[in-house]
Design an enzyme around this catalytic site. Structure first.
Site, PDB file in Angstrom:
ATOM      1  N   ASP A   1       0.848  -1.191   0.000  1.00  0.00           N
ATOM      2  CA  ASP A   1       0.000   0.000   0.000  1.00  0.00           C
ATOM      3  C   ASP A   1       0.885   1.244   0.000  1.00  0.00           C
ATOM      4  O   ASP A   1       1.996   1.210   0.528  1.00  0.00           O
ATOM      5  CB  ASP A   1      -0.936   0.008   1.215  1.00  0.00           C
ATOM      6  CG  ASP A   1      -2.193   0.812   0.953  1.00  0.00           C
ATOM      7  OD1 ASP A   1      -3.254   0.215   0.727  1.00  0.00           O
ATOM      8  OD2 ASP A   1      -2.100   2.079   0.949  1.00  0.00           O
TER       9      ASP A   1
ATOM     10  N   ASN B   1     -23.664  -5.593 -10.096  1.00  0.00           N
ATOM     11  CA  ASN B   1     -24.017  -4.518  -9.170  1.00  0.00           C
ATOM     12  C   ASN B   1     -25.200  -3.696  -9.678  1.00  0.00           C
ATOM     13  O   ASN B   1     -26.034  -3.246  -8.887  1.00  0.00           O
ATOM     14  CB  ASN B   1     -22.801  -3.632  -8.889  1.00  0.00           C
ATOM     15  CG  ASN B   1     -21.934  -4.211  -7.780  1.00  0.00           C
ATOM     16  OD1 ASN B   1     -22.268  -5.255  -7.202  1.00  0.00           O
ATOM     17  ND2 ASN B   1     -20.825  -3.563  -7.478  1.00  0.00           N
TER      18      ASN B   1
ATOM     19  N   CYS C   1     -19.590   0.926  -3.420  1.00  0.00           N
ATOM     20  CA  CYS C   1     -19.714   0.205  -4.696  1.00  0.00           C
ATOM     21  C   CYS C   1     -20.959   0.568  -5.495  1.00  0.00           C
ATOM     22  O   CYS C   1     -20.866   1.191  -6.552  1.00  0.00           O
ATOM     23  CB  CYS C   1     -19.695  -1.297  -4.444  1.00  0.00           C
ATOM     24  SG  CYS C   1     -18.095  -1.862  -3.867  1.00  0.00           S
TER      25      CYS C   1
END
Ligand code: UDX
Length: 441
Positions: A34, A216, A268
């Site tokens: 990261d 989605n 999302c």
């Protein structure tokens, strides 16, 4: 049999951290990468930087095996890994509904610069269709190993709150590949998962990218569908809760994602349907998913209608009224407040002059950072003290279990808006509460 690959996971947010930890627990050697040194230090010391049930225990277990470590160095990751998973975020851009691909582009470019031998880069982030094709070319151009490095796409369907189960035993895997070598590497990278009989769909890159946004969009559509029915119920005195239950008996429809209420939020669904609409327009097929604008519109109207109900219970004016807001996270079992309907409602009421006191079992720190203007209680009863209205915004189990008489004893007035259809109106009314919910008489 292809030998067991060494894995790297680039981006250690909700998706990447879970993926890295679960893969290490399942026996792989893994490096998590990261750009944020604070996050890396926390994970390395055994602390999960966000709320996810079961994950801290698994992180401890993974670190103990010595198979999992974390770094900020992509050079280190490139030297180590055979398969590199890209798990960085693709938030909505500030200036448009499109997805912001800055993190995907920068992490892939930076990784590719250090790839000096055969390796597979696997995209997991949700991206606009066509991105993978562009990244594959970018890798070929930038990587010292050139076309020895391949790109595959493996969309991730994990739900926050169930991230561990969804990662260890997903309902399906999608492998978007351009060669049989890439498919073999992916199968080797997921051997313990596939050994459980998890079905795999092998596709091209574009189809794999699309599966995620199509899934989605469908889920968002289902939620907004029942919430649209709630609007009709409100105009007719019908009960959307009963309507949804009656629809659910039809196996073709099913009851999942048909829970009416305040609607969807999170990192999302909202941004994915917007980015999908935007991408379809770029491709000249905007009309095909034009309905997603309606889906988004229905969803945001739920927030406004919830505010309206609170105003109604305050006799038309919330200014100076005390409102207890139960919930801040976008859904229970999460501390994620990205596009959270709960905080949106709380902040709107505060802007209208209400004295809003929020309580959430996990998202308090995040909420306080983003909304310092709101008041905060130490528990649900504390938030409800002297309240003119209590509004339930996230359906945590501990809120479902609140005893109406106990809460009735601390509030100023027994008025309740159940934004998530989580409570039993009969029980609350019997305890002297005025109970209101969207789409219910
Ligand atoms: C979602 C997808 O489910 C997952 O497959 C994908 O990988 C990422 O996006 P997540 O954002 O974790 O996962 O949440 P999800 O459980 O899907 O809920 C989304 C939102 O819809 C929440 O705000 C939830 O409260 C709301 N919701 C869900 C409803 O309002 N009604 C429902 O019936 C179901």
């Amino acid at each position: 049999m292809t030998k067991t690959p060494r894995l790297t996971v680039i981006g250690t947010g909700y998706l990447g951290a879970t993926h890295a930890i679960c893969m290490a627990v399942m026996g792989y050697e893994v490096i998590g990468v990261d750009v944020d040194p604070v996050k890396v230090a926390k994970l390395a010391s055994g602390e999960v930087p966000f709320f996810e049930p079961g994950l801290p225990e698994l992180l401890a277990k993974a670190l103990e095996t010595g198979r999992l470590r974390f770094t900020t160095s992509l050079a280190e990751a490139a030297a180590f890994g055979d398969v590199h998973f890209i798990c960085v975020g693709t938030p909505q851009r500030k200036d448009s509904p499109a997805a912001d691909l800055t993190y995907v582009d920068s992490s892939v470019t930076e990784l590719a610069r250090h790839l000096t031998r055969r390796a597979l880069v696997v995209g997991k982030s949700t991206v606009p269709v066509g991105t993978a094709g562009r990244l594959a070319q970018l890798i070929r151009d930038v990587a010292p190993a050139g076309d020895q490095v391949e790109l595959a796409w493996n969309p991730e369907f994990l739900r926050e709150g169930f991230a561990v189960d969804d990662t260890m035993k997903p309902d399906r895997m999608v492998f978007g590949v351009t060669s049989s070598w890439a498919e073999e590497m992916l199968r080797a990278a997921f051997r313990p998962v596939l050994a459980q009989g998890v079905p795999v769909k092998v596709t091209d890159l574009q189809t794999a990218e699309l599966v995620k946004v199509a899934a989605n969009s469908f889920l968002a559509t289902k939620i907004s569908y029942i919430n649209a029915m709630a609007e009709i119920c409100e105009a007719t005195g019908a009960d959307v809760h009963d309507l949804a239950e009656a629809l659910a008996y039809d196996e073709r429809i099913g009851g999942k994602f048909l829970r009416p209420g305040l609607g969807f939020g999170g990192g999302c669904l909202p941004k994915d349907i917007r980015a999908f609409t935007h991408r379809a327009e770029e491709l000249g097929v905007g009309q095909a998913v034009g309905f997603l604008r309606e889906i988004d519109g229905i969803n945001t109207r739920r927030r406004a209608r919830t505010v309206d109900l609170v105003v109604e219970l305050c006799d038309g004016d919330v200014s100076g009224k005390r409102v207890a807001a139960l919930g801040a996270a976008f859904k229970p079992n999460s501390d994620d407040i990205r596009d959270a309907p709960a905080l949106d409602v709380a902040a709107t009421l505060a802007r209208m002059g209400a004295d809003v006191i929020v309580y959430d079992p996990a998202a308090m720190d995040n909420a306080k950072k983003q909304h310092p203007e709101l008041g905060y209680g130490v528990n649900a009863l504390d938030a409800a003290r002297d309240a003119d209205v209590v509004v339930l915004l996230t359906e945590w189990t501990e809120f479902r279990e609140i005893d109406p008489a106990t809460m009735g004893a601390v509030v100023g007035r027994r008025k309740l808006v159940d934004g998530r259809h989580a409570l039993d109106p009969v029980q609350w009314r019997a305890a002297g509460w005025e109970y209101r919910a969207l789409g219910r008489p």
